[in-house]
Write an enzyme that holds these catalytic residues in place. Sequence first.
Site, PDB file in Angstrom:
ATOM      1  N   HIS A  14      20.316  40.640  59.985  1.00 56.02           N
ATOM      2  CA  HIS A  14      19.240  40.247  59.070  1.00 56.02           C
ATOM      3  C   HIS A  14      19.406  41.063  57.791  1.00 56.02           C
ATOM      4  O   HIS A  14      20.376  41.850  57.662  1.00 56.02           O
ATOM      5  CB  HIS A  14      17.873  40.455  59.729  1.00 56.02           C
ATOM      6  CG  HIS A  14      17.713  41.815  60.349  1.00 56.02           C
ATOM      7  ND1 HIS A  14      17.717  42.978  59.605  1.00 56.02           N
ATOM      8  CD2 HIS A  14      17.580  42.192  61.643  1.00 56.02           C
ATOM      9  CE1 HIS A  14      17.564  44.003  60.414  1.00 56.02           C
ATOM     10  NE2 HIS A  14      17.495  43.562  61.659  1.00 56.02           N
ATOM     11  N   SER A  58      13.940  43.360  62.461  1.00 54.69           N
ATOM     12  CA  SER A  58      14.618  43.766  63.686  1.00 54.69           C
ATOM     13  C   SER A  58      15.190  42.517  64.338  1.00 54.69           C
ATOM     14  O   SER A  58      14.575  41.447  64.301  1.00 54.69           O
ATOM     15  CB  SER A  58      13.611  44.416  64.645  1.00 54.69           C
ATOM     16  OG  SER A  58      14.150  44.471  65.953  1.00 54.69           O
ATOM     17  N   GLY A  81      20.417  52.793  59.431  1.00 54.23           N
ATOM     18  CA  GLY A  81      19.072  52.532  58.925  1.00 54.23           C
ATOM     19  C   GLY A  81      18.067  53.570  59.414  1.00 54.23           C
ATOM     20  O   GLY A  81      18.138  54.026  60.556  1.00 54.23           O
ATOM     21  N   HIS A 114      20.287  44.836  58.068  1.00 55.03           N
ATOM     22  CA  HIS A 114      21.700  45.162  58.292  1.00 55.03           C
ATOM     23  C   HIS A 114      22.499  44.991  56.994  1.00 55.03           C
ATOM     24  O   HIS A 114      23.335  45.833  56.652  1.00 55.03           O
ATOM     25  CB  HIS A 114      22.313  44.217  59.328  1.00 55.03           C
ATOM     26  CG  HIS A 114      21.729  44.315  60.703  1.00 55.03           C
ATOM     27  ND1 HIS A 114      20.965  43.321  61.250  1.00 55.03           N
ATOM     28  CD2 HIS A 114      21.815  45.282  61.643  1.00 55.03           C
ATOM     29  CE1 HIS A 114      20.612  43.667  62.485  1.00 55.03           C
ATOM     30  NE2 HIS A 114      21.103  44.855  62.744  1.00 55.03           N
TER      31      HIS A 114
END
Length: 287
Positions: free
Chosen positions: A34, A185, A147, A37
Amino acid sequence: MQILKTPEQVYAFVWGLRRQGASVGVVPTMGALHAGHLSLVNASQQYCDHSVATIFVNPTQFAPGEDLDKYPRTLEADLEGLAASGAAAVFLPEPQVIYPPGYSTAVLPPDVARCLEGQYRPEHFQGVATIVLKLFHLIPATHAFFGQKDYQQLRVIESMVRDLNVPIEIIGCPIVRDPDGLAMSSRNRYLNPSERSRALRLSQALDRAESQLATGETDPRIIEQQMRSVLDGGDSHQGVDSIDYATVVDWRSLQPVDKISGAVVALIAAHVGSTRLIDNRLWPRTT
Ligand code: AMP
């Protein structure tokens, strides 16, 4: 974009770039990509001459009964997103290449892995530390991008790299959220519409914590109570189903503090339906 499947291919590709003096950023992922990333690939592109992503759903970081078998797999869209972000290559190993028969060595994770996620998922960080160290050996990159969404994971990897003298620089990148605040997520795909709206309680609880910190609250217990009451949703029945933790701790050690006087991080893990969600907020904000 090169699609590389074997350790020999990825090592030769990255080492070829390094030999020419180029910097290379690696972005480890489990796929189902998504915008969060892809923001890591973008950061890598800014910092480094070339970027290599990895997609590997690492079985050793899932406990029995967790979502390994149903973890979303969206390879075609992932490859499109990575190519559009400018990644030079993607490493897509098969599980038996990473864990061949007879494999039995693992990394003992650092102390910062013991609390929080470590309490609820006892084997998780051993699996994470081991796969990340293996990837760092297979991919001789100069930089690696992770992240802050997985805040404790970032601290675990930083500690491992320092403790084991791994020659790579770790860069932590900000959490990317949907417009309504939900942290992106891969697991958000599991949520039905009513669960997704209850999942907003996590970011709302962190907003509450942040506004209390901003007004000078120094007692972590008071902030934790407030976060829990937002997560519970009061009488509305619009809260999360259960809370693993909702806490404010030292930003580096992740240990509890009596009184807030320096940088802290508020961290939440909670269940909505059958989905376990995590989110966090650093204070003061770094971005
Ligand atoms: P995963 O595929 O869930 O293992 O995540 C791969 C990397 O993407 C990890 O470094 C995560 O912290 C990062 N990541 C996942 N979600 C987000 C997000 N919403 N914002 C920023 N980074 C993220």
